[in-house]
Design an enzyme around this catalytic site. Sequence first.
Site, short mmCIF file in Angstrom:
data_model
loop_
_atom_site.label_atom_id
_atom_site.label_comp_id
_atom_site.label_asym_id
_atom_site.label_seq_id
_atom_site.Cartn_x
_atom_site.Cartn_y
_atom_site.Cartn_z
N ASN A 79 0.90 -1.33 0.15
CA ASN A 79 0.05 0.19 0.10
C ASN A 79 0.81 1.19 0.07
O ASN A 79 2.02 1.01 -0.12
CB ASN A 79 -1.07 -0.14 1.20
N LYS A 116 8.67 -17.48 -9.49
CA LYS A 116 7.90 -16.21 -10.19
C LYS A 116 6.88 -17.03 -11.05
O LYS A 116 7.11 -18.13 -11.64
CB LYS A 116 8.82 -15.64 -11.20
N ASP A 130 -4.79 -9.12 13.18
CA ASP A 130 -4.71 -7.63 13.39
C ASP A 130 -3.97 -7.48 14.56
O ASP A 130 -4.07 -7.78 15.83
CB ASP A 130 -6.42 -7.23 13.78
N ILE A 131 -2.72 -6.77 14.51
CA ILE A 131 -1.77 -6.37 15.49
C ILE A 131 -2.36 -5.59 16.56
O ILE A 131 -1.94 -5.92 17.66
CB ILE A 131 -0.50 -5.96 14.90
O1 C5P Z 1 -8.82 -1.83 10.38
P1 C5P Z 1 -7.95 -0.78 10.07
O2 C5P Z 1 -6.93 -1.05 9.15
O3 C5P Z 1 -8.42 0.40 9.47
O4 C5P Z 1 -7.30 -0.46 11.55
C1 C5P Z 1 -6.31 0.58 11.58
C2 C5P Z 1 -5.62 0.37 12.72
O5 C5P Z 1 -5.28 -0.83 12.84
C3 C5P Z 1 -4.13 1.10 12.68
O6 C5P Z 1 -3.59 1.41 13.93
C4 C5P Z 1 -3.35 -0.16 12.21
O7 C5P Z 1 -1.93 0.06 12.62
C5 C5P Z 1 -3.93 -1.42 12.90
N1 C5P Z 1 -3.90 -2.57 12.30
C6 C5P Z 1 -3.05 -3.63 12.96
N2 C5P Z 1 -3.17 -4.69 12.16
C7 C5P Z 1 -3.81 -5.04 11.07
C8 C5P Z 1 -4.77 -4.03 10.63
C9 C5P Z 1 -4.77 -2.76 11.19
O8 C5P Z 1 -2.30 -3.20 13.85
N3 C5P Z 1 -3.86 -6.20 10.65
#
Ligand code: C5P
Length: 495
Positions: free
Chosen positions: A300, A381, A401-402
């Site tokens: 991204n 590849k 989701d971290i």
């Molecule tokens: O769900 P979204 O991407 O909009 O959430 C944004 C927040 O969640 C940010 O703080 C981003 O760093 C964190 N995030 C994360 N791990 C993910 C997706 C988002 O820590 N897989």
Amino acid sequence: MNLSALITALGGRRALQQLLDVGPSAVSNYMTRGHLPNRVKPIIYAALTAKGYQVRPHDLEILAGPTKLLMSDMITNSGPRIVLIISGGIAAYRALETARQLQKRGARITGVMTESAKQFITPLSLAALTGEKCYDNLFSLTDEAEMGHIQIARSADLVLVVPTTANFMARANAGIADDLATTILLATSAKVAMAPAMNPAMWAHPATKNNFTSLAQRGVHMIGPDIGNTACGEEGEGRMCEPSYIADVAMKLVEALPTNQPSRNVTSNQGQVGALVGKRVIITSGPTIEPIDKVRFIANHSSGKQGHAIAAALAGRGANVTLVSGPVTETPPGHVNLVPVTTAAEMLSACTTAIAGKRTDIAICAAAVSDWRVTSAASKKIKKSNDPSTKMLLELSQNPDILANLSTSENRPKLVIGFAAETENLFENAKAKRHRKGCDWMIANQVGGDDDPVFGSTTNKALMITERNVETWPKMQKTELAEKLADRIEAEFAK
Ligand code: C5P
């Protein structure tokens, strides 16, 4: 005992003199008598085993030549010069391991001990390890002739105090120079780092806290302390950081930063000076990149500018910052512990490791983590088909989701902050996201507008959403937003 063989193995008569801190006549005496005084035997044993010899402890018979543990190989002639000051706490024995870890990373060590450090370990044990004389006396004529305190101070790329006792911090803060170690601190223009280690009650004392804050404000880089079992047997905050961690930080200080880097400015815009000093912070920044095959990936537009600016702002206020960053072109700020990662899985693992087993005060997730990864990335590849109508299908799996993981972790940092980039219904979506992910504050940005793309831009405008409050922050530089956020965090910790 074959004294000649011992002397040869140690590197000659001068090496023995240096090791034992004696003159040439003493060595001649040993040769005439054919044996060594008992008090020096452990020192020689330590020196020989450090060089990789197998030695019988009671009579110092050399059983085998240097085999595997070639400590002398670790001693380089060209690495950075670290003056390692050992002050007198029970953790002093861990300074020897710190010296070994520094040598493994290529540093040359000049050892210096305070009088009380010598109650715990001897200068000779450090000399045996470093292959250089360990200095302990401000007024020794030979030291002054060979290498005076000013010369030691000037030779340093870094002065590192391991362990730093409460008493040593107090003397250093007051500018007292009544021994060699504190005199070097006053005389040096090199960077100074300290690894405090003490009993939890001593660490909690306001006098110690004042000394710590004041030294950090003057630019001394503080490493720790940690929470855990302290060397005095009590559990709590005050444990010295792991020697390998101290060595990593020390090497970063000498390698990554120019020597004329100004001291850290531990001040705030709101006057809560010092509330962030020593606070342990983890920040995620930049994008994650998820491989499709050996050459292609999903990514991204995140530049890492905002996350890096926050890391710089908090480190500038004395926090101990770990910056877990995806691939970006931004230069990492000084005084942070950078952990570079590529994928979301690596970012999660780095964050989990960073908070494992220790108190983390603040987590800030500013990374644009890829929500998806290719379920089975190809190891080669992927070739395109000759038929242009062929469709390429990729199966994607959701990434962890971290932010949510950190928010629900058993080592949850006291304050967890997320970022939400939204294209519509900014407030409602970000508020719901704060709740869903379990974080304390959410910084919400509107993205997608032509006037302010956010991604890659140097500016940002945001809502700061807490459980009870919403603040609207106008468009500003990302560095300003970072300082504003640091102000809010500092105020929170000053409560
Ligand atoms: O769900 P979204 O991407 O909009 O959430 C944004 C927040 O969640 C940010 O703080 C981003 O760093 C964190 N995030 C994360 N791990 C993910 C997706 C988002 O820590 N897989």
